[in-house]
Enzyme design. Structure first.
Site, PDB file in Angstrom:
ATOM      1  CG  ASP A  87      -2.130   0.916   1.070  1.00 52.98           C
ATOM      2  OD1 ASP A  87      -3.245   0.355   1.012  1.00 52.98           O
ATOM      3  OD2 ASP A  87      -1.974   2.157   0.979  1.00 52.98           O
ATOM      4  CE1 TYR A 217     -12.837   4.194  -8.863  1.00 51.91           C
ATOM      5  CE2 TYR A 217     -15.099   3.760  -9.572  1.00 51.91           C
ATOM      6  CZ  TYR A 217     -14.016   3.469  -8.748  1.00 51.91           C
ATOM      7  OH  TYR A 217     -14.109   2.465  -7.824  1.00 51.91           O
ATOM      8  CE  LYS A 221     -11.887   0.836 -10.074  1.00 51.96           C
ATOM      9  NZ  LYS A 221     -10.856   0.014  -9.396  1.00 51.96           N
ATOM     10  CB  VAL A 250     -17.740  -1.394  -0.534  1.00 47.25           C
ATOM     11  CG1 VAL A 250     -17.230  -2.218   0.646  1.00 47.25           C
ATOM     12  CG2 VAL A 250     -18.045  -2.297  -1.727  1.00 47.25           C
ATOM     13  CB  THR A 252     -14.048   1.596   1.889  1.00 48.62           C
ATOM     14  OG1 THR A 252     -14.233   2.297   0.652  1.00 48.62           O
ATOM     15  CG2 THR A 252     -14.377   0.118   1.705  1.00 48.62           C
TER      16      THR A 252
HETATM   17  N1  LIG Z   1     -15.743   1.332  -1.969  1.00 49.91           N
HETATM   18  C1  LIG Z   1     -16.504   1.072  -3.000  1.00 49.91           C
HETATM   19  O1  LIG Z   1     -17.728   1.269  -2.958  1.00 49.91           O
HETATM   20  C2  LIG Z   1     -15.924   0.495  -4.259  1.00 49.91           C
HETATM   21  C3  LIG Z   1     -16.811   0.165  -5.294  1.00 49.91           C
HETATM   22  C4  LIG Z   1     -16.316  -0.376  -6.460  1.00 49.91           C
HETATM   23  C5  LIG Z   1     -14.957  -0.593  -6.608  1.00 49.91           C
HETATM   24  N2  LIG Z   1     -14.093  -0.253  -5.601  1.00 49.91           N
HETATM   25  C6  LIG Z   1     -12.661  -0.472  -5.826  1.00 49.91           C
HETATM   26  O2  LIG Z   1     -12.133  -1.283  -4.793  1.00 49.91           O
HETATM   27  C7  LIG Z   1     -10.743  -0.951  -4.616  1.00 49.91           C
HETATM   28  C8  LIG Z   1     -10.488  -0.665  -3.138  1.00 49.91           C
HETATM   29  O3  LIG Z   1     -11.304   0.429  -2.765  1.00 49.91           O
HETATM   30  P1  LIG Z   1     -11.698   0.773  -1.258  1.00 49.91           P
HETATM   31  O4  LIG Z   1     -13.119   1.111  -1.279  1.00 49.91           O
HETATM   32  O5  LIG Z   1     -11.196  -0.254  -0.341  1.00 49.91           O
HETATM   33  O6  LIG Z   1     -10.891   2.151  -1.110  1.00 49.91           O
HETATM   34  P2  LIG Z   1      -9.913   2.686   0.040  1.00 49.91           P
HETATM   35  O7  LIG Z   1      -9.581   4.063  -0.351  1.00 49.91           O
HETATM   36  O8  LIG Z   1     -10.480   2.449   1.369  1.00 49.91           O
HETATM   37  O9  LIG Z   1      -8.642   1.736  -0.129  1.00 49.91           O
HETATM   38  C9  LIG Z   1      -7.787   1.876  -1.252  1.00 49.91           C
HETATM   39  C10 LIG Z   1      -6.383   1.583  -0.778  1.00 49.91           C
HETATM   40  O10 LIG Z   1      -5.498   1.726  -1.910  1.00 49.91           O
HETATM   41  C11 LIG Z   1      -4.366   2.473  -1.480  1.00 49.91           C
HETATM   42  N3  LIG Z   1      -3.777   3.153  -2.645  1.00 49.91           N
HETATM   43  C12 LIG Z   1      -4.297   4.172  -3.346  1.00 49.91           C
HETATM   44  N4  LIG Z   1      -3.460   4.541  -4.309  1.00 49.91           N
HETATM   45  C13 LIG Z   1      -2.385   3.722  -4.241  1.00 49.91           C
HETATM   46  C14 LIG Z   1      -1.203   3.589  -4.981  1.00 49.91           C
HETATM   47  N5  LIG Z   1      -0.918   4.438  -5.994  1.00 49.91           N
HETATM   48  N6  LIG Z   1      -0.330   2.626  -4.663  1.00 49.91           N
HETATM   49  C15 LIG Z   1      -0.586   1.776  -3.618  1.00 49.91           C
HETATM   50  N7  LIG Z   1      -1.693   1.859  -2.867  1.00 49.91           N
HETATM   51  C16 LIG Z   1      -2.602   2.806  -3.184  1.00 49.91           C
HETATM   52  C17 LIG Z   1      -4.903   3.425  -0.434  1.00 49.91           C
HETATM   53  O11 LIG Z   1      -3.897   3.909   0.409  1.00 49.91           O
HETATM   54  C18 LIG Z   1      -5.929   2.575   0.282  1.00 49.91           C
HETATM   55  O12 LIG Z   1      -5.368   1.853   1.359  1.00 49.91           O
HETATM   56  C19 LIG Z   1     -10.461   0.233  -5.523  1.00 49.91           C
HETATM   57  O13 LIG Z   1      -9.867  -0.226  -6.730  1.00 49.91           O
HETATM   58  C20 LIG Z   1     -11.836   0.794  -5.804  1.00 49.91           C
HETATM   59  O14 LIG Z   1     -11.898   1.474  -7.015  1.00 49.91           O
HETATM   60  C21 LIG Z   1     -14.542   0.274  -4.426  1.00 49.91           C
END
Ligand SMILES: NC(=O)c1ccc[n+]([C@@H]2O[C@H](COP(=O)([O-])OP(=O)(O)OC[C@H]3O[C@@H](n4cnc5c(N)ncnc54)[C@H](O)[C@@H]3O)[C@@H](O)[C@H]2O)c1
Length: 327
Positions: A87, A217, A221, A250, A252
Site C-alpha cells: 500500500d 473512474y 474500471k 462498499v 470504505t
Molecule cells: N468502496 C466502493 O464502494 C468500491 C466500489 C467499487 C470498486 N471499488 C474499488 O475497490 C478498490 C479498493 O477500494 P476501497 O473502497 O477499499 O478504497 P480505500 O480508499 O479504502 O482503499 C484503497 C487503498 O489503496 C491504497 N492506494 C491508493 N493509491 C495507491 C497507490 N498508488 N499505490 C498503492 N496503494 C494505493 C490506499 O492507500 C488505500 O489503502 C479500488 O480499486 C476501488 O476502485 C470500491
C-alpha cells in the site's frame, strides 16, 4: 474550474498438481532467485503451522492497508495463506480525500499476523513497477510461492467529464489502470513458471455500466475488465486464472469522505446516513453500503478449488443491481 478545484481539499494534503518443491524450483529458475532466497523460503515454510484451504500458499494484495484490500487479505489469511500487503500508506497530494496511513498498514499487518500466518508489509506505489516486482519477489523469498495476486489499489474521482484536467486524468489512469497492469506484469513470470496462480482484478459496478458522476473512474474500471479477460487468455495454458470483481457501494473511506459526500448530489452536502439511505434505494437487496468483507468472501471463493475452472469472468457483488442490466 476543474472538478478537483471544486472539491474540498483533504486535511493533509492449482489447481496445478505442482508440489511446493516444484514450485520453488521452477520459480527460482524462472526469475533467477539466489540460493539464499530459496533457503530462506524453505525455512519460512518449515515454520509455517497454519491450517485451512490456503495453508502454505501466498497472496499479494495491493491497496491492503484498509478497506476492500484489507478485507481480501484477511479473508485469504483466514484460509491460512501468508500475505504480502502492499500500500502507498501515505497521501498522494492530488488525491482529494485521505488515503491510508502507515499506521493503517501496520494495523493490518498486526491483524493478519494475529491470525497465525506470515505477513510482510510493503509501503509502495502501484505506479512503480519495480516496487511491485520487489514485493512479489519477497513473497517468493519469504514464503516460497505466489499463488494469489489481488490487484485492488485504486482511487476515485467524481465530477463532470469536462471538468477533469490533464493531471487528474493521468492520476486516475496511472493508478487504476496502469497500476493494475503493473501488478499483472509483476505476477505473470512467477505464476507462469509455477504453472499455477489466481489473479483477481478489482473493477467496479461502474465498470459494467456508464456513470455520469464517475466518468473517468468508470472508464478505468471498464478497462480493468478488458485486462482481466486478456490476462485470462494469455495465461490460461499456464494454468493461471484471472477474473474481475465488481463491488457496488462498499462502506470504505473511498466513499465515506467529505469529497464524495459533498459532491454526489450537486449543491448539497450529504451526511453518511443520507448517502447510505440513497444506497439502500439503489440496491435491489435491502442493504445500503455493505461491508468490505463481502468482497473478501468473493475473492476467497475465486482463489479456491471450487473456482479452478473460472477464468476471464466478471463477478458482481451487486446487491441485485445487475438484475436491471441486459443479460
Ligand atoms: N468502496 C466502493 O464502494 C468500491 C466500489 C467499487 C470498486 N471499488 C474499488 O475497490 C478498490 C479498493 O477500494 P476501497 O473502497 O477499499 O478504497 P480505500 O480508499 O479504502 O482503499 C484503497 C487503498 O489503496 C491504497 N492506494 C491508493 N493509491 C495507491 C497507490 N498508488 N499505490 C498503492 N496503494 C494505493 C490506499 O492507500 C488505500 O489503502 C479500488 O480499486 C476501488 O476502485 C470500491
Amino acid at each position: 474550474m476543474s472538478n478537483r478545484e471544486n472539491a474540498p481539499r483533504n486535511h493533509q494534503t492449482e489447481t496445478a498438481k505442482t508440489t511446493r518443491r516444484d514450485v520453488l524450483a521452477g520459480t527460482a529458475a524462472g526469475i533467477g532467485l539466489a540460493a539464499g532466497a530459496l533457503a530462506s523460503a524453505s525455512s519460512a515454510m518449515a515454520q509455517s503451522q497454519t491450517t485451512g484451504e490456503y495453508a502454505g500458499k501466498t497472496a499479494f494484495v495491493t491497496g491492503a492497508a484498509r478497506g476492500i484490500g484489507r478485507a481480501c487479505a484477511e479473508a485469504l489469511a483466514a484460509g491460512g495463506a501468508n500475505v504480502v500487503i502492499f500500500d502507498i500508506a501515505e497521501q498522494i497530494p492530488d488525491v482529494p480525500y485521505p488515503l491510508a496511513t502507515a499506521e493503517d498498514l501496520a494495523d493490518t499487518k498486526a491483524a493478519i499476523e494475529a491470525m497465525g500466518v506470515g505477513c510482510i508489509s510493503v509501503q509502495g506505489d502501484v505506479r512503480d513497477f519495480e516496487a511491485q516486482k520487489s514485493a512479489v519477489d519477497q513473497a517468493i523469498s519469504e514464503f516460497g510461492s505466489l499463488d494469489f495476486a489481488i490487484a485492488n489499489a485504486g482511487i476515485t474521482q467524481i465530477g463532470a467529464l469536462e471538468g477533469f484536467d490533464e493531471a487528474e486524468l493521468s492520476l486516475v489512469i496511472d493508478i487504476n489502470l496502469k497500476g493494475v497492469i503493473k501488478t499483472v506484469q509483476a505476477a505473470t513470470p512467477i505464476m507462469r513458471e509455477q504453472g499455477s496462480g489466481r489473479m483477481i482484478l478489482m473493477s467496479s459496478v461502474t465498470g459494467r455500466a456508464g456513470s455520469a458522476n464517475f466518468p473517468v473512474y468508470s472508464a478505468t474500471k471498464w478497462a480493468v475488465i478488458g485486462l482481466a479477460k486478456s490476462t485470462a487468455l494469455a495465461l490460461g495454458k499456464s494454468n493461471v486464472t484471472c477474473n474481475a470483481v465488481c463491488p457496488t457501494l462498499v462502506h470504505t473511506k473511498l466513499l465515506d469522505n467529505d469529497y464524495i459526500l459533498s459532491s454526489i448530489v450537486p449543491g448539497q452536502s450529504l451526511t453518511f446516513e443520507q448517502f447510505n439511505e440513497g444506497a439502500k434505494g439503489r440496491h435491489i437487496l435491502p442493504v445500503g453500503l455493505y461491508e468490505p468483507s463481502r468482497i473478501g468472501d468473493c475473492v476467497r471463493f475465486l482463489c479456491g478449488e471450487g473456482a479452478a475452472l473460472i477464468s476471464g469472468d466478471v463477478f458482481d457483488v451487486g446487491a441485485g443491481l445487475n438484475a436491471q442490466f441486459p443479460a
